[in-house]
Design a protein around this motif. Structure first.
Motif, mmCIF file in Angstrom:
data_model
loop_
_atom_site.group_PDB
_atom_site.id
_atom_site.type_symbol
_atom_site.label_atom_id
_atom_site.label_comp_id
_atom_site.label_asym_id
_atom_site.label_seq_id
_atom_site.Cartn_x
_atom_site.Cartn_y
_atom_site.Cartn_z
ATOM 1 N N ASP A 27 0.831 -1.202 0.000
ATOM 2 C CA ASP A 27 0.000 0.000 0.000
ATOM 3 C C ASP A 27 0.867 1.254 0.000
ATOM 4 O OD1 ASP A 27 -3.007 0.839 0.497
ATOM 5 O OD2 ASP A 27 -1.767 2.168 1.733
ATOM 6 N N HIS A 28 1.750 1.344 0.997
ATOM 7 C CA HIS A 28 2.621 2.515 1.094
ATOM 8 C C HIS A 28 3.797 2.235 2.007
ATOM 9 C CE1 HIS A 28 -0.080 3.146 4.622
ATOM 10 N NE2 HIS A 28 1.008 3.641 5.192
ATOM 11 N N THR A 106 -1.924 -3.625 1.713
ATOM 12 C CA THR A 106 -3.365 -3.519 1.535
ATOM 13 C C THR A 106 -3.988 -4.887 1.765
ATOM 14 O OG1 THR A 106 -3.012 -1.848 -0.180
ATOM 15 C CG2 THR A 106 -5.207 -2.833 -0.062
ATOM 16 N N ARG A 108 -7.901 -7.110 2.229
ATOM 17 C CA ARG A 108 -9.353 -7.076 1.990
ATOM 18 C C ARG A 108 -10.141 -6.892 3.279
ATOM 19 N NH1 ARG A 108 -10.087 -9.072 -3.178
ATOM 20 N NH2 ARG A 108 -8.641 -10.739 -3.668
ATOM 21 N N SER A 136 -9.635 4.563 6.163
ATOM 22 C CA SER A 136 -9.269 3.145 6.129
ATOM 23 C C SER A 136 -9.350 2.574 7.548
ATOM 24 C CB SER A 136 -7.844 2.978 5.589
ATOM 25 O OG SER A 136 -6.904 3.628 6.433
ATOM 26 N N VAL A 154 -3.700 -2.397 6.097
ATOM 27 C CA VAL A 154 -4.601 -1.333 5.684
ATOM 28 C C VAL A 154 -5.768 -1.905 4.895
ATOM 29 C CG1 VAL A 154 -4.848 0.802 4.352
ATOM 30 C CG2 VAL A 154 -2.684 0.306 5.500
ATOM 31 N N GLU A 155 -6.962 -1.747 5.426
ATOM 32 C CA GLU A 155 -8.184 -2.082 4.692
ATOM 33 C C GLU A 155 -8.774 -0.766 4.223
ATOM 34 O OE1 GLU A 155 -12.700 -3.603 5.573
ATOM 35 O OE2 GLU A 155 -11.117 -4.461 6.810
ATOM 36 N N PRO A 156 -8.658 -0.469 2.926
ATOM 37 C CA PRO A 156 -9.163 0.827 2.425
ATOM 38 C C PRO A 156 -10.658 0.971 2.668
ATOM 39 C CG PRO A 156 -7.811 -0.267 0.770
ATOM 40 C CD PRO A 156 -8.072 -1.275 1.871
ATOM 41 N N HIS A 160 -12.574 3.755 -1.757
ATOM 42 C CA HIS A 160 -11.208 3.895 -2.285
ATOM 43 C C HIS A 160 -10.769 2.661 -2.998
ATOM 44 C CE1 HIS A 160 -11.309 7.194 0.611
ATOM 45 N NE2 HIS A 160 -10.483 7.758 -0.226
#
Length: 160
Positions: A27-28, A106, A108, A136, A154-156, A160
């Motif tokens: 993700d980042h 990222t 789910r 998120s 991270v679950e957006p 998003h």
């Protein structure tokens, strides 16, 4: 030598195959900075990156921005500046100075991934997901359980 990146890689089985279906990618990368505006200028002036999203997260004690190439897809850089001396980022800066603070993936379903990890004896920082960037849902794997790296799940948000 093979040209195939997946040759020799054994597919996950059991609970690990379940979690592999839940982890979608990088993700980042989070970078702790003492001054967000100066960091934003550096990435703009030296790499041509744009500020894709900026917000203040009071719960986490940070002012943050996601930066990357204009119109680009994929992983971005999250710049994190402390709001006060008590924030986790302020403590990180005091201990380590500016630099790489975390790697985020990222997922789910952050709760489903957390369940698999805790069943495998992996420690998470929070008992329940917390509010992250752009609405998120997030949690963190303790660095002692992930090779010394603070790993963010991270679950957006659905939009998003």
């Amino acid at each position: 030598m093979s040209n195939s990146a997946s040759e020799g890689v054994t597919p996950a089985t059991g609970a690990l195959s379940d979690v592999a279906d839940l982890v979608l990618g990088i993700d980042h990368v989070g970078i702790a900075v003492p001054d967000l505006d100066k960091a934003l200028s550096w990435y703009r002036d030296n790499l041509g990156f744009v500020n894709l999203h900026e917000e203040v997260n009071e719960e986490q004690g940070v002012r943050e921005a996601m930066v990357g190439p204009a119109g680009g897809d994929g992983a971005v850089i999250q710049l994190l500046a402390p709001l006060n001396d008590q924030s986790t980022i302020a403590k990180f800066l005091d201990r380590s100075g500016p630099g790489l603070q975390q790697l985020a993936v990222t997922v789910r379903d952050v709760e489903a991934v957390a369940a698999v990890l805790t069943a495998n004896g992996v420690r998470l920082l929070y008992p329940e997901p917390r509010h992250g960037t752009a609405d998120s849902r997030i949690n963190f794997v303790h660095p002692k359980d992930s090779g010394g790296v603070l790993l963010e799940l991270v679950e957006p948000a659905p939009a998003h």
